[in-house]
Scaffold this motif. Structure first.
Motif, PDB file in Angstrom:
ATOM      1  N   GLU A 406       0.832  -1.205   0.000  1.00 41.81           N
ATOM      2  CA  GLU A 406       0.000   0.000   0.000  1.00 41.81           C
ATOM      3  C   GLU A 406       0.868   1.257   0.000  1.00 41.81           C
ATOM      4  N   ARG A 410       1.004   3.858  -3.126  1.00 39.81           N
ATOM      5  CA  ARG A 410       0.591   5.250  -2.913  1.00 39.81           C
ATOM      6  C   ARG A 410       1.704   6.218  -3.321  1.00 39.81           C
ATOM      7  N   GLU A 413       1.679   6.519  -7.040  1.00 41.17           N
ATOM      8  CA  GLU A 413       0.589   7.379  -7.501  1.00 41.17           C
ATOM      9  C   GLU A 413       0.936   8.853  -7.305  1.00 41.17           C
ATOM     10  N   TRP A 414       1.519   9.172  -6.157  1.00 38.04           N
ATOM     11  CA  TRP A 414       1.875  10.569  -5.869  1.00 38.04           C
ATOM     12  C   TRP A 414       2.970  11.065  -6.823  1.00 38.04           C
TER      13      TRP A 414
END
Length: 647
Positions: A406, A410, A413-414
């Motif tokens: 996770e 994340r 994605e950022w």
């Protein structure tokens, strides 16, 4: 130091308010609590706020508590001259303070390392003699340290404190290691200065959050002078070879001095190398490179006066160095072409290239312990946790459709959003510059304006690598030949060339290169190799921890080495040599642990990547696990050869 007015009417409320507005609230809170014991500070609520797309967290105080904190700090500064420093906290009290800062329960070894990072003692990672300096045992004893960078300086300080005779040899003409050698445009650290410094030096005032080369080199020179290392350095000396003589129980070193035809011979009981990882420039090994008639430069070879203005320039690579150097070159060049084979994950840093305001310096000078807790916050903060959690596979997360974990997903994605934001006006570039591998599979790069530079009219991006060099330029993967006056090869370093260019020959007549063979460099705890007694390699194979800053690790590894030397002297022993079975077991464990880390599959040919099922640069342990392994040398890991006759 900046003086606080001793009378209330001289208290500059506006200046204090401006300084407190610039403070990092949580470290300020803990520092003020240590100084005053005000229970209101302990009761303040710490919020865990997600940052970097939820991949990491920052610890923040709510607005109400921040207002109260500023009020209490202002009142403290108003009466600063009346303050009486309390007794140093006990270890138990310090542990409570660290827990208050981190707002989480720390692993015992992480807590122990955090306490050392605070450096409440004058030299927190010192080594001492058990019963005073043994002058007789040290008669004729000598240590040679190779390299005057961060590792060599730190080792020199340990030896200086212990009164052990030593010589430090350095092939360059100044102190600083990589910061002496590299002089390319816009070179600077990509780690905040709060971490990138020695913990036992508390009065140096950095001018930038991410200091440039000149300031870092000046800092290292200052430390070497202050702690007595500088007089021991012999510049312009390159180690050619070192051979262990079993009969004498000593190393014989052949040193080439600049301007001297015949090599010089040094003899040492112990050799400590601090040559570093980024020691050997890796030039492009491409067809036709020898035919190219323009100027081909590796950033380590950047000479004063190198002229770029008005020229056609190519930059190969977008790792840390390529991203640092390209924007400045683009400003001066007539045209610049950036060749990118494998794009890097590049992150923003709002404080990069920003000056540290005077208000922050005011706080460092006048709030007791604020510097210490700011440094500790860097250590126990988000980056350490991010590297811990985002580097490991999470099978449960993957079973639900995730890619890695996770935290890592994340972060991906950022970072992808950052690329899309920066290149919104050139959407055709985005798909070429979002890496296919996971973040942290290679070294994360700090943006120095690289994406902005790509938007310049005089900059072109060529993806997919290089086919060949020609006499006039480069043919890219697109088959087009482009002509260049200057090619900057930001292609990294031959990181497996440890101890280059010296040849080390051990007890059995085998060289280190022969021992390592095709399997690549290996060491026990990143520092010692069987068959090579009394040889310690700082920042050696698999010696790059997953978190923590370089200066701290230099302090910790130098302590381990100094402990070994003290044991050698106090026992009147000839040598320490790691036992082969200890070495083998450790490296088997290391290889197994690597399989749990994304470096085993992600990152391609970056230097974090694993070759033949193992890596030779970084280590897979948690940073505090490695700390526990090297906090105290275990002589049970070594064969200790006692003196049987005078040596």
């Amino acid at each position: 130091m900046t003086a606080i007015a001793s009378r209330a009417e001289q208290f500059d409320a506006d200046r204090v308010a401006a300084a407190l507005a610039a403070a990092d609230p949580n470290p300020l809170r803990v520092a003020l609590y240590q100084a005053t014991g005000n229970p209101a500070l302990a009761r303040m609520r710490v919020q865990r706020v997600e940052v970097r797309g939820g991949a990491a967290v920052e610890l923040r105080l709510n607005d109400e508590d921040q207002a109260l904190l500023r009020e209490l700090a202002s009142e403290f500064l108003r009466h600063r001259d009346e303050w009486v420093e309390p007794a140093p906290p006990t270890r138990e009290q310090t542990a409570e303070l660290v827990g208050m800062l981190a707002a989480r329960e720390l692993h015992p070894d992480e807590l122990a390392m955090s306490i050392e990072e605070l450096a409440f003692e004058e030299f927190p990672r010192a080594v001492e003699w058990s019963a005073g300096r043994p002058a007789a045992a040290l008669a004729g004893f000598h240590v040679v340290v190779v390299g005057a960078g961060i590792s060599g300086i730190t080792m020199g300080i340990q030896l200086e404190r212990l009164g052990i005779p030593y010589t430090l040899i350095e092939r360059q003409h100044g102190i600083g290691g990589t910061w002496q050698r590299n002089r390319y445009p816009d070179i600077r650290v990509d780690t905040p200065c709060t971490g990138y410094q020695f913990k036992f030096v508390k009065d140096f005032r950095w001018s930038e959050y991410y200091p440039g080369r000149q300031e870092v080199a000046a800092y290292l020179g200052m430390v070497a002078e202050r702690y007595g290392v500088a007089p021991h350095v012999r510049f312009g000396c390159e180690l050619v070879s070192a051979a262990w003589d079993q009969e004498s129980g000593k190393w014989t070193l052949e040193v080439r001095r600049e301007g001297v035809a015949e090599p010089e011979v040094l003899v040492a009981n112990v050799v400590v190398t601090g040559c570093g990882l980024f020691n050997v420039a890796r030039m492009p090994n491409l067809p036709g490179v020898e035919q190219y008639q323009g100027q081909l430069i590796h950033p380590t070879q950047w000479a004063k006066g190198t002229e770029i203005t008005g020229k056609r320039v190519a930059v190969i690579g977008n790792g840390s160095t390529g991203v640092q150097v390209m924007p400045k070159l683009a400003e001066d060049a007539a045209s610049l072409t950036a060749f990118v084979r494998t794009p890097s994950w590049i992150r923003p840093s709002p404080l990069y290239k920003k000056l540290i305001p005077d208000e922050v310096g005011f706080l460092l000078d006048n709030i007791p312990y604020y510097r210490d807790w700011q440094v500790c916050a860097t250590f126990v903060g988000g980056d350490s946790r991010l590297s811990s959690e985002a580097l490991r596979y999470d099978p449960e997360w993957q079973a639900r459709g995730g890619i890695i974990s996770e935290q890592n997903d994340r972060l991906r994605e950022w970072l992808t959003g950052y690329v899309e934001e920066k290149l919104a006006t050139r959407p055709e570039l985005i798909r070429h510059l979002v890496p296919s591998y996971a973040p942290l599979g290679r070294r994360m790069v700090v943006d120095n304006g690289w994406y902005d530079a790509l938007l310049r009219d005089n900059v072109e991006l060529v993806v997919g690598g290089i086919e060949r060099f020609t006499q006039k330029g480069i043919v890219g993967a697109d088959g087009i030949e482009r002509e260049f006056d200057v090619v900057v090869s930001a292609t990294g370093y031959a990181v497996q060339e440890y101890l280059w260019p010296a040849v080390f020959t051990g007890r059995d007549g085998r060289t280190l290169s022969e021992v390592w063979g095709d399997g690549g460099p290996r060491a026990y705890l990143g520092m010692t190799v069987p068959g090579f007694p009394n040889l310690f390699i700082m920042y050696g194979p698999n010696g790059q921890p997953r978190a923590g800053n370089f200066h701290s690790w230099a302090e910790i590894t130098s302590r381990y080495v100094a402990q070994g030397i003290v044991e050698l002297v106090e026992r009147s022993a000839v040598s320490l040599e790691v036992r082969p079975e200890v070495y083998a077991t450790y490296n088997q464990r290391l290889d197994q642990e690597f399989k749990k880390i994304i470096w085993s599959t992600e990152g391609g040919r970056g230097y974090f990547a694993v070759e033949e099922g193992k890596g030779s640069v970084s280590m897979p342990w948690e940073h505090y696990e490695y700390f526990a392994l090297i906090r105290q040398i275990d002589l049970g890991d070594f064969t200790v050869e006692e003196a049987t006759a005078p040596h």
